[in-house]
Design a protein around this motif. Structure first.
Motif, PDB file in Angstrom:
ATOM      1  N   GLN A  45       7.219  -0.983  -6.562  1.00 23.44           N
ATOM      2  CA  GLN A  45       6.415   0.043  -5.910  1.00 23.44           C
ATOM      3  C   GLN A  45       4.991   0.103  -6.445  1.00 23.44           C
ATOM      4  O   GLN A  45       4.747  -0.063  -7.641  1.00 23.44           O
ATOM      5  CB  GLN A  45       7.081   1.409  -6.079  1.00 23.44           C
ATOM      6  CG  GLN A  45       6.407   2.533  -5.284  1.00 23.44           C
ATOM      7  CD  GLN A  45       7.283   3.759  -5.185  1.00 23.44           C
ATOM      8  OE1 GLN A  45       8.516   3.652  -5.146  1.00 23.44           O
ATOM      9  NE2 GLN A  45       6.681   4.924  -5.123  1.00 23.44           N
ATOM     10  N   THR A  46       4.056   0.380  -5.536  1.00 31.93           N
ATOM     11  CA  THR A  46       2.662   0.565  -5.922  1.00 31.93           C
ATOM     12  C   THR A  46       2.441   1.999  -6.403  1.00 31.93           C
ATOM     13  O   THR A  46       3.193   2.910  -6.062  1.00 31.93           O
ATOM     14  CB  THR A  46       1.722   0.290  -4.739  1.00 31.93           C
ATOM     15  OG1 THR A  46       2.077   1.154  -3.644  1.00 31.93           O
ATOM     16  CG2 THR A  46       1.814  -1.151  -4.300  1.00 31.93           C
ATOM     17  N   ALA A  65       6.956 -14.401  -9.126  1.00 34.93           N
ATOM     18  CA  ALA A  65       7.326 -15.405  -8.136  1.00 34.93           C
ATOM     19  C   ALA A  65       8.587 -14.957  -7.410  1.00 34.93           C
ATOM     20  O   ALA A  65       9.324 -14.092  -7.870  1.00 34.93           O
ATOM     21  CB  ALA A  65       7.561 -16.744  -8.830  1.00 34.93           C
ATOM     22  N   GLY A  66       8.825 -15.539  -6.257  1.00 32.56           N
ATOM     23  CA  GLY A  66      10.088 -15.275  -5.584  1.00 32.56           C
ATOM     24  C   GLY A  66       9.967 -14.328  -4.408  1.00 32.56           C
ATOM     25  O   GLY A  66       8.896 -14.122  -3.840  1.00 32.56           O
ATOM     26  N   ASN A  67      11.093 -13.721  -4.070  1.00 33.89           N
ATOM     27  CA  ASN A  67      11.223 -12.894  -2.873  1.00 33.89           C
ATOM     28  C   ASN A  67      10.857 -11.445  -3.190  1.00 33.89           C
ATOM     29  O   ASN A  67      11.730 -10.602  -3.420  1.00 33.89           O
ATOM     30  CB  ASN A  67      12.655 -13.001  -2.337  1.00 33.89           C
ATOM     31  CG  ASN A  67      12.786 -12.484  -0.929  1.00 33.89           C
ATOM     32  OD1 ASN A  67      11.805 -12.141  -0.284  1.00 33.89           O
ATOM     33  ND2 ASN A  67      14.004 -12.421  -0.437  1.00 33.89           N
ATOM     34  N   ILE A  68       9.566 -11.151  -3.192  1.00 35.80           N
ATOM     35  CA  ILE A  68       9.073  -9.846  -3.602  1.00 35.80           C
ATOM     36  C   ILE A  68       8.746  -8.982  -2.395  1.00 35.80           C
ATOM     37  O   ILE A  68       8.100  -9.434  -1.439  1.00 35.80           O
ATOM     38  CB  ILE A  68       7.813  -9.975  -4.490  1.00 35.80           C
ATOM     39  CG1 ILE A  68       8.113 -10.846  -5.714  1.00 35.80           C
ATOM     40  CG2 ILE A  68       7.308  -8.605  -4.913  1.00 35.80           C
ATOM     41  CD1 ILE A  68       9.199 -10.297  -6.621  1.00 35.80           C
ATOM     42  N   TYR A  69       9.174  -7.734  -2.452  1.00 33.62           N
ATOM     43  CA  TYR A  69       8.815  -6.741  -1.455  1.00 33.62           C
ATOM     44  C   TYR A  69       8.056  -5.615  -2.154  1.00 33.62           C
ATOM     45  O   TYR A  69       8.520  -5.086  -3.167  1.00 33.62           O
ATOM     46  CB  TYR A  69      10.050  -6.170  -0.757  1.00 33.62           C
ATOM     47  CG  TYR A  69      10.659  -7.124   0.245  1.00 33.62           C
ATOM     48  CD1 TYR A  69      10.405  -6.999   1.606  1.00 33.62           C
ATOM     49  CD2 TYR A  69      11.490  -8.155  -0.182  1.00 33.62           C
ATOM     50  CE1 TYR A  69      10.965  -7.881   2.522  1.00 33.62           C
ATOM     51  CE2 TYR A  69      12.045  -9.044   0.722  1.00 33.62           C
ATOM     52  CZ  TYR A  69      11.783  -8.898   2.075  1.00 33.62           C
ATOM     53  OH  TYR A  69      12.325  -9.777   2.974  1.00 33.62           O
ATOM     54  N   VAL A  70       6.914  -5.262  -1.605  1.00 36.48           N
ATOM     55  CA  VAL A  70       6.089  -4.206  -2.193  1.00 36.48           C
ATOM     56  C   VAL A  70       6.404  -2.888  -1.490  1.00 36.48           C
ATOM     57  O   VAL A  70       6.320  -2.792  -0.257  1.00 36.48           O
ATOM     58  CB  VAL A  70       4.591  -4.539  -2.052  1.00 36.48           C
ATOM     59  CG1 VAL A  70       3.746  -3.411  -2.631  1.00 36.48           C
ATOM     60  CG2 VAL A  70       4.274  -5.856  -2.756  1.00 36.48           C
ATOM     61  N   ILE A  79      -4.103   0.036  -3.035  1.00 39.39           N
ATOM     62  CA  ILE A  79      -2.701  -0.334  -2.823  1.00 39.39           C
ATOM     63  C   ILE A  79      -2.604  -1.817  -2.489  1.00 39.39           C
ATOM     64  O   ILE A  79      -1.739  -2.533  -3.011  1.00 39.39           O
ATOM     65  CB  ILE A  79      -2.073   0.516  -1.695  1.00 39.39           C
ATOM     66  CG1 ILE A  79      -1.928   1.966  -2.132  1.00 39.39           C
ATOM     67  CG2 ILE A  79      -0.708  -0.049  -1.289  1.00 39.39           C
ATOM     68  CD1 ILE A  79      -1.501   2.912  -1.020  1.00 39.39           C
ATOM     69  N   VAL A  80      -3.494  -2.295  -1.639  1.00 35.61           N
ATOM     70  CA  VAL A  80      -3.501  -3.710  -1.259  1.00 35.61           C
ATOM     71  C   VAL A  80      -3.784  -4.586  -2.474  1.00 35.61           C
ATOM     72  O   VAL A  80      -3.111  -5.606  -2.692  1.00 35.61           O
ATOM     73  CB  VAL A  80      -4.542  -3.975  -0.148  1.00 35.61           C
ATOM     74  CG1 VAL A  80      -4.708  -5.472   0.085  1.00 35.61           C
ATOM     75  CG2 VAL A  80      -4.112  -3.285   1.145  1.00 35.61           C
TER      76      VAL A  80
END
Length: 221
Positions: free
Chosen positions: A59-60, A80-85, A68-69
């Motif tokens: 989370q931001t 690295a990898g499958n990151i969701y923000v 945020i961006v």
């Protein structure tokens, strides 16, 4: 339905992934603040446990869309990898969601309290939305009903965004979210354990073993 661990406790994550089918890990600032190690180290160790293919949600904390961006870009560059923000469903958050969608950064709209917030987040291009089931209940509303309404809206408009229900206090809430059609849930380690076991199962196994040993004198076939 996908099951995500809502924790940054490495020993618990390691144990749960060893025994059960776990689809990823969600974190938030409060969860990471509980751990004694550097948060980047914790996040990297989580990926070592679950692998880089399974989603890890981070989370931001920034307040403005541009910040945020920038924070989101730093997160995906560092890990690295499958990151969701995870981006909160607030005014600046929606603006950030649109920008991140154009940049190709995977996002989750978090802190969702209404079905319309979820729909607006989906329109901004997020891959997941996270309605806070128990927190909605605490506001004298119906968290499960909100989840059901989000699922209905997404199906009606044929949206690809998935519902990742969050904020649970018991397995009955998780069960009802499953019935409501939530694509996934993120729950604490203790609730994940409770979802998988029941004391009567252990009693039944013990009875089978006792009967078999009484007849054949051994505990194998």
């Amino acid at each position: 339905m996908k099951i995500f661990i809502d924790s940054a406790n490495l020993s618990q994550i390691r144990q749960l992934t060893e025994y059960y089918q776990i689809d990823g890990v969600t974190t938030n600032p409060s969860i990471l603040a509980k751990e004694k190690e550097d948060y980047w180290d914790v996040l990297k160790q989580i990926q070592t446990i679950i692998g880089t293919e399974k989603p890890l949600f981070v989370q931001t904390l920034s307040k403005t869309a541009d910040e945020i961006v920038q924070e989101a870009e730093n997160i995906v560059q560092t890990l690295a990898g499958n990151i969701y923000v995870k981006v909160p469903a607030v005014k600046e958050g929606y603006k950030a969601m649109k920008k991140l969608n154009k940049l190709g950064i995977n996002t989750l709209g978090t802190a969702i309290f209404t079905a319309q917030q979820a729909l607006m987040s989906a329109n901004c291009g997020v891959q997941y939305v996270a309605p806070y089931v128990n927190r909605i209940d605490n506001l004298s509303n119906d968290g499960i009903q909100v989840v059901a309404e989000i699922v209905k809206l997404f199906n009606t408009f044929q949206l690809q965004t998935e519902v990742l229900a969050a904020s649970f206090k018991n397995i009955n809430q998780v069960h009802k979210c499953s019935l409501a059609g939530a694509h996934s849930v993120t729950v604490s380690p203790d609730i994940i354990e409770a979802l998988h076991v029941h004391p009567c199962s252990a009693v039944s196994v013990e009875g089978f073993s006792k009967d078999w040993q009484g007849r054949f004198g051994v505990l194998t076939t």
